[in-house]
Design an enzyme around this catalytic site. Structure first.
Site, PDB file in Angstrom:
ATOM      1  N   ARG A 136       0.864  -1.180   0.000  1.00 62.05           N
ATOM      2  CA  ARG A 136       0.000   0.000   0.000  1.00 62.05           C
ATOM      3  C   ARG A 136       0.903   1.233   0.000  1.00 62.05           C
ATOM      4  O   ARG A 136       2.020   1.188   0.504  1.00 62.05           O
ATOM      5  CB  ARG A 136      -0.910   0.013   1.224  1.00 62.05           C
ATOM      6  CG  ARG A 136      -1.842  -1.198   1.324  1.00 62.05           C
ATOM      7  CD  ARG A 136      -2.657  -1.140   2.612  1.00 62.05           C
ATOM      8  NE  ARG A 136      -3.579  -2.268   2.724  1.00 62.05           N
ATOM      9  CZ  ARG A 136      -3.299  -3.423   3.317  1.00 62.05           C
ATOM     10  NH1 ARG A 136      -2.098  -3.598   3.865  1.00 62.05           N
ATOM     11  NH2 ARG A 136      -4.183  -4.398   3.373  1.00 62.05           N
ATOM     12  N   LYS A 159      -1.597  -2.091   7.408  1.00 61.18           N
ATOM     13  CA  LYS A 159      -2.964  -1.774   7.819  1.00 61.18           C
ATOM     14  C   LYS A 159      -3.382  -2.697   8.964  1.00 61.18           C
ATOM     15  O   LYS A 159      -3.189  -3.894   8.895  1.00 61.18           O
ATOM     16  CB  LYS A 159      -3.895  -1.948   6.616  1.00 61.18           C
ATOM     17  CG  LYS A 159      -5.313  -1.448   6.834  1.00 61.18           C
ATOM     18  CD  LYS A 159      -6.088  -1.605   5.539  1.00 61.18           C
ATOM     19  CE  LYS A 159      -7.517  -1.108   5.702  1.00 61.18           C
ATOM     20  NZ  LYS A 159      -8.280  -1.277   4.443  1.00 61.18           N
ATOM     21  N   HIS A 217      -1.945   3.009  -6.195  1.00 57.70           N
ATOM     22  CA  HIS A 217      -2.723   1.823  -5.817  1.00 57.70           C
ATOM     23  C   HIS A 217      -2.939   0.882  -7.002  1.00 57.70           C
ATOM     24  O   HIS A 217      -3.113  -0.327  -6.799  1.00 57.70           O
ATOM     25  CB  HIS A 217      -4.069   2.239  -5.229  1.00 57.70           C
ATOM     26  CG  HIS A 217      -4.716   1.160  -4.413  1.00 57.70           C
ATOM     27  ND1 HIS A 217      -4.227   0.756  -3.186  1.00 57.70           N
ATOM     28  CD2 HIS A 217      -5.805   0.388  -4.644  1.00 57.70           C
ATOM     29  CE1 HIS A 217      -4.988  -0.209  -2.699  1.00 57.70           C
ATOM     30  NE2 HIS A 217      -5.945  -0.450  -3.566  1.00 57.70           N
ATOM     31  N   ARG A 220      -0.479  -1.803  -7.015  1.00 60.88           N
ATOM     32  CA  ARG A 220      -0.806  -2.904  -6.085  1.00 60.88           C
ATOM     33  C   ARG A 220      -1.723  -3.901  -6.785  1.00 60.88           C
ATOM     34  O   ARG A 220      -1.523  -5.116  -6.684  1.00 60.88           O
ATOM     35  CB  ARG A 220      -1.470  -2.321  -4.834  1.00 60.88           C
ATOM     36  CG  ARG A 220      -1.903  -3.357  -3.785  1.00 60.88           C
ATOM     37  CD  ARG A 220      -2.304  -2.617  -2.504  1.00 60.88           C
ATOM     38  NE  ARG A 220      -3.115  -3.406  -1.614  1.00 60.88           N
ATOM     39  CZ  ARG A 220      -2.640  -4.271  -0.705  1.00 60.88           C
ATOM     40  NH1 ARG A 220      -1.338  -4.475  -0.612  1.00 60.88           N
ATOM     41  NH2 ARG A 220      -3.455  -4.927   0.101  1.00 60.88           N
ATOM     42  N   HIS A 243      -4.298  -9.005   3.102  1.00 60.64           N
ATOM     43  CA  HIS A 243      -5.744  -8.950   3.286  1.00 60.64           C
ATOM     44  C   HIS A 243      -6.141  -9.809   4.486  1.00 60.64           C
ATOM     45  O   HIS A 243      -5.717 -10.957   4.584  1.00 60.64           O
ATOM     46  CB  HIS A 243      -6.474  -9.475   2.041  1.00 60.64           C
ATOM     47  CG  HIS A 243      -6.441  -8.525   0.880  1.00 60.64           C
ATOM     48  ND1 HIS A 243      -6.667  -8.919  -0.420  1.00 60.64           N
ATOM     49  CD2 HIS A 243      -6.221  -7.190   0.832  1.00 60.64           C
ATOM     50  CE1 HIS A 243      -6.585  -7.870  -1.212  1.00 60.64           C
ATOM     51  NE2 HIS A 243      -6.323  -6.815  -0.479  1.00 60.64           N
ATOM     52  N   TYR A 252      -9.981 -10.514  -7.602  1.00 59.74           N
ATOM     53  CA  TYR A 252      -9.065 -10.893  -8.681  1.00 59.74           C
ATOM     54  C   TYR A 252      -9.444 -12.221  -9.340  1.00 59.74           C
ATOM     55  O   TYR A 252      -8.771 -12.646 -10.274  1.00 59.74           O
ATOM     56  CB  TYR A 252      -7.628 -10.988  -8.142  1.00 59.74           C
ATOM     57  CG  TYR A 252      -7.141  -9.696  -7.539  1.00 59.74           C
ATOM     58  CD1 TYR A 252      -6.799  -8.613  -8.347  1.00 59.74           C
ATOM     59  CD2 TYR A 252      -7.034  -9.539  -6.162  1.00 59.74           C
ATOM     60  CE1 TYR A 252      -6.366  -7.414  -7.790  1.00 59.74           C
ATOM     61  CE2 TYR A 252      -6.597  -8.343  -5.602  1.00 59.74           C
ATOM     62  CZ  TYR A 252      -6.269  -7.292  -6.426  1.00 59.74           C
ATOM     63  OH  TYR A 252      -5.843  -6.107  -5.877  1.00 59.74           O
TER      64      TYR A 252
END
Length: 277
Positions: A136, A159, A217, A220, A243, A252
Site C-alpha cells: 500500500r 494496515k 494503488h 498494487r 488482506h 481478482y
C-alpha cells in the site's frame, strides 16, 4: 433542524468523536431530507423515505444516504426517541473490476525515466518497488532501509498494525541501492523529496501519474494480477497483499477465470475448429 437530529449530530461528534468532515456529511444527508420533505425524519415511514431517496440514480450516493438514515434511526431507537428500528436495505452495486497495468505497460513507463539524477533514480526505484511488492502507498512511504533484509521486505506499518514479510525482486532491490547511493543526504526514511523530508502521498501520486498515468494503488492491483495470471494460489496472494479476509482478494478471481479461458483456447485441441459437430 429537529431536536432528534441535533442530538444525533452531537452524539457522533462528541461521543463517537467522528471527524468534522464525517459529521458534516451526516448533517448534509439528513438535513436535506428534512428540508426537502418539510417533515421531521422520525415522522417519515420507510415508504416515504424510499420514495424520496429513489430520486438518486447513482447507487453509491443512494447507499451513502441510506447509511446516514440507518445510523440516525438506530441512534433514536437506542435513545428511546422511537420504538421502530427498521433497517433500509442498500442498493446492490455491481463490483468494479480493479484497474491494473500489464508488465509491458509498467516497463514502458519505466523506460521514460531519466535515471542520471537521484530524483530520476528515486522515481524508477519507487515504481519498481510498488510493482514488485504490492505494498500500500502508506506502507511504502513509511519504509525504512532496515525494513529490507536479505531480499525480504518486512512491512511493519501495515494496515491494522499487522506485520507481514514479502519477498522482493532483485531488480527492485538493485534499483533502491542505486537510488540510495545517488541520494545527496542520509535519512532513516527510504523515499525523500528535495527538502530531505519524507515523500508525501500527493508526490507519490504525481510520480506514478507522470510515467504510468495511474495512481500508486493501481500498481498494487497490477502486482496481484501478475501473480494470479502467473498461476499463484488465491490464498498466497491474500497473504502477500496483507488482506485479513479472502473476500478482499476475490476481486481478482475474474482475472484467474479469464486467464484459464485463454489458456484453454490456446492449448486444448477442442477449442480450435479442427473438430466439427
Amino acid at each position: 433542524m429537529s431536536n432528534e437530529l441535533e442530538a444525533f449530530l452531537e452524539y457522533i461528534s462528541v461521543t463517537r468523536a467522528l471527524s468534522l468532515k464525517s459529521v458534516e456529511a451526516y448533517k448534509s444527508d439528513l438535513l436535506q431530507i428534512e428540508i426537502q420533505t418539510g417533515l421531521k425524519l422520525l415522522s417519515l415511514n420507510s415508504d416515504k423515505l424510499l420514495d424520496f431517496l429513489s430520486s438518486y440514480k447513482n447507487k453509491r450516493t443512494l447507499n451513502r444516504k441510506l447509511s446516514s438514515v440507518n445510523a440516525f434511526f438506530d441512534f433514536c431507537h437506542k435513545q428511546h426517541f422511537s420504538e421502530k428500528n427498521d433497517k433500509l436495505k442498500f442498493a446492490k452495486i455491481p463490483k468494479l473490476l480493479p484497474k491494473f497495468l500489464s508488465y509491458e505497460q509498467v516497463n514502458a513507463g519505466l523506460s521514460l525515466i531519466d535515471r542520471t539524477s537521484w530524483i530520476g533514480a528515486r522515481d524508477y526505484a519507487l515504481i519498481l518497488f510498488l510493482y514488485a511488492s504490492g505494498a500500500r502507498i502508506s506502507e511504502c512511504l513509511s519504509l525504512r532501509g532496515e525494513d529490507i533484509e536479505d531480499e525480504w521486505l518486512h512491512i511493519l506499518h501495515a494496515k491494522g498494525e499487522k506485520e507481514r514479510i514479502v519477498p522482493l525482486a532483485k531488480v527492485a532491490i538493485k534499483a533502491i541501492q542505486i537510488y540510495k547511493s545517488m541520494m545527496p543526504f542520509e535519512s532513516e526514511l527510504m523515499w525523500l523529496n528535495y527538502q530531505k523530508n519524507g515523500l508525501s502521498r500527493i508526490s507519490a501520486y504525481k510520480i506514478t501519474q507522470k510515467y504510468l498515468g495511474v495512481s500508486p494503488h493501481v500498481l498494487r492491483h497490477s502486482y496481484a494480477t501478475s501473480l494470479i495470471t502467473g498461476g499463484a494460489d488465491l490464498r498466497v496472494v491474500q497473504e502477500l497483499l496483507g488482506h485479513s479476509s479472502l473476500l478482499s482478494t476475490q476481486i481478482y478471481t475474474h482475472i484467474q477465470k479469464q486467464n484459464l479461458k485463454e489458456t484453454l483456447e490456446v492449448c486444448h485441441p477442442m477449442s480450435c475448429d479442427k473438430i466439427k459437430y
